[in-house]
Design a protein around this motif. Structure first.
Motif, PDB file in Angstrom:
ATOM      1  N   GLN A  31       0.627  -1.073   0.208  1.00  0.00           N
ATOM      2  CA  GLN A  31       0.604  -0.102   0.283  1.00  0.00           C
ATOM      3  C   GLN A  31       0.662   0.800  -0.126  1.00  0.00           C
ATOM      4  O   GLN A  31       0.777   2.067  -0.920  1.00  0.00           O
ATOM      5  N   LYS A  32       1.914   1.522   0.779  1.00  0.00           N
ATOM      6  CA  LYS A  32       3.057   2.253   0.319  1.00  0.00           C
ATOM      7  C   LYS A  32       3.588   2.759  -0.460  1.00  0.00           C
ATOM      8  O   LYS A  32       3.519   3.801  -0.941  1.00  0.00           O
ATOM      9  N   ASP A  33       3.512   1.339  -1.309  1.00  0.00           N
ATOM     10  CA  ASP A  33       4.416   1.643  -2.303  1.00  0.00           C
ATOM     11  C   ASP A  33       3.166   2.392  -3.309  1.00  0.00           C
ATOM     12  O   ASP A  33       3.846   2.985  -4.481  1.00  0.00           O
ATOM     13  N   ARG A  34       2.160   1.723  -3.258  1.00  0.00           N
ATOM     14  CA  ARG A  34       1.214   2.258  -4.352  1.00  0.00           C
ATOM     15  C   ARG A  34       1.064   3.502  -3.897  1.00  0.00           C
ATOM     16  O   ARG A  34       0.740   4.706  -4.915  1.00  0.00           O
ATOM     17  N   LEU A  35       0.857   3.895  -3.093  1.00  0.00           N
ATOM     18  CA  LEU A  35       0.794   5.562  -2.079  1.00  0.00           C
ATOM     19  C   LEU A  35       1.627   6.468  -3.149  1.00  0.00           C
ATOM     20  O   LEU A  35       1.346   6.805  -3.770  1.00  0.00           O
ATOM     21  N   LYS A  36       2.685   5.690  -3.352  1.00  0.00           N
ATOM     22  CA  LYS A  36       3.969   6.869  -3.758  1.00  0.00           C
ATOM     23  C   LYS A  36       3.847   7.482  -5.260  1.00  0.00           C
ATOM     24  O   LYS A  36       4.180   8.121  -5.820  1.00  0.00           O
ATOM     25  N   ILE A  74       0.721   6.376  -6.739  1.00  0.00           N
ATOM     26  CA  ILE A  74       0.074   7.745  -6.562  1.00  0.00           C
ATOM     27  C   ILE A  74      -0.133   9.506  -7.357  1.00  0.00           C
ATOM     28  O   ILE A  74       0.239  10.179  -7.866  1.00  0.00           O
ATOM     29  N   GLU A  75       1.552   9.008  -5.654  1.00  0.00           N
ATOM     30  CA  GLU A  75       1.511  10.629  -5.627  1.00  0.00           C
ATOM     31  C   GLU A  75       2.880  11.365  -5.904  1.00  0.00           C
ATOM     32  O   GLU A  75       3.050  12.265  -6.594  1.00  0.00           O
ATOM     33  N   SER A  76       4.066  10.243  -6.658  1.00  0.00           N
ATOM     34  CA  SER A  76       4.599  10.478  -8.151  1.00  0.00           C
ATOM     35  C   SER A  76       3.611  10.728  -9.356  1.00  0.00           C
ATOM     36  O   SER A  76       4.039  12.271  -9.906  1.00  0.00           O
ATOM     37  N   GLN A  77       2.672   9.819  -9.448  1.00  0.00           N
ATOM     38  CA  GLN A  77       1.935  10.109 -10.964  1.00  0.00           C
ATOM     39  C   GLN A  77       1.690  11.964 -10.758  1.00  0.00           C
ATOM     40  O   GLN A  77       1.476  12.402 -11.528  1.00  0.00           O
ATOM     41  N   LEU A  78       0.882  12.078  -9.300  1.00  0.00           N
ATOM     42  CA  LEU A  78      -0.153  13.259  -9.278  1.00  0.00           C
ATOM     43  C   LEU A  78       1.185  14.815  -9.567  1.00  0.00           C
ATOM     44  O   LEU A  78       1.085  15.711  -9.978  1.00  0.00           O
ATOM     45  N   SER A  79       2.283  14.363  -8.879  1.00  0.00           N
ATOM     46  CA  SER A  79       3.146  15.572  -8.733  1.00  0.00           C
ATOM     47  C   SER A  79       3.903  16.065  -9.862  1.00  0.00           C
ATOM     48  O   SER A  79       4.056  16.916 -10.632  1.00  0.00           O
ATOM     49  N   ASP A  80       3.944  14.667 -10.898  1.00  0.00           N
ATOM     50  CA  ASP A  80       4.326  14.699 -12.082  1.00  0.00           C
ATOM     51  C   ASP A  80       3.457  15.153 -13.180  1.00  0.00           C
ATOM     52  O   ASP A  80       3.604  16.393 -13.732  1.00  0.00           O
ATOM     53  N   LYS A  81       1.997  15.104 -12.797  1.00  0.00           N
ATOM     54  CA  LYS A  81       0.791  16.377 -13.674  1.00  0.00           C
ATOM     55  C   LYS A  81       1.153  17.987 -13.016  1.00  0.00           C
ATOM     56  O   LYS A  81       0.886  18.328 -14.047  1.00  0.00           O
ATOM     57  N   LYS A  82       1.158  17.917 -11.463  1.00  0.00           N
ATOM     58  CA  LYS A  82       0.745  19.205 -11.234  1.00  0.00           C
ATOM     59  C   LYS A  82       2.104  19.961 -11.720  1.00  0.00           C
ATOM     60  O   LYS A  82       2.050  21.287 -11.943  1.00  0.00           O
ATOM     61  N   TYR A  83       3.326  19.169 -12.036  1.00  0.00           N
ATOM     62  CA  TYR A  83       4.709  20.244 -12.510  1.00  0.00           C
ATOM     63  C   TYR A  83       4.551  20.233 -13.989  1.00  0.00           C
ATOM     64  O   TYR A  83       4.406  21.819 -14.280  1.00  0.00           O
TER      65      TYR A  83
END
Length: 159
Positions: free
Chosen positions: A28-33, A35-44
């Motif tokens: 779950q931690k890896d999955r959350l990381k 998702i957060e990485s993908q979100l960060s890429d989209k925001k960037y």
């Protein structure tokens, strides 16, 4: 009659359950990381496009290669589409305020301050939580000429 080793069975079940739970938490931690990485890429990407618009307009004015209004509107609409999904409420509202103040004629330079506030919020959202940039820092970075900025401040009553 043989005794069933309840202790050993209990320890085996407890150990297996603990191993499974540890694996599940890590998964779950890896999955959350991820998702957060993908979100960060989209925001960037979205934030970069917002910055590019500002500098495209400025560069166009300085070089004579002015972007058409249609191109700028298209870029802004693309940013708006992503804002609905990825921007925080503060950034969403500040972006709206900036756009509304772009065409105000009673204070034509207010949009610089709004844009500065927007960039400051973006920097905080992208990890610079304790940014200490001021409007002067922002404008000097943008204009890259201290004397011109001082003239700009006097002309626009920015004291």
């Amino acid at each position: 009659m043989t005794e069933i080793p309840y202790k050993e069975l209990f320890l085996l079940i407890l150990g297996s359950l603990s191993t499974y739970l540890l694996w599940r938490v890590q998964y779950q931690k890896d999955r959350l990381k991820s998702i957060e990485s993908q979100l960060s890429d989209k925001k960037y990407k979205m934030y970069s496009q917002l910055i590019y618009i500002f500098f495209d307009v400025t560069l166009g004015e300085k070089t004579g290669a002015v972007n058409s209004k249609e191109d700028l509107v298209k870029k802004i609409i693309d940013i708006k589409k992503d804002m609905y999904l990825y921007a925080s409420d503060d950034i969403f509202n500040k972006f709206t305020e900036w756009l509304l103040n772009l065409n105000k004629h009673d204070n034509p330079t207010k949009h610089f301050y709004d844009y500065y506030e927007l960039i400051k919020l973006i920097r905080q959202d992208m990890g610079n939580k304790k940014t200490k940039l001021t409007i002067d820092d922002f404008m000097l970075f943008y204009m890259q000429n201290r004397e011109e900025y001082e003239k700009f401040k006097v002309q626009n009553n920015w004291e």
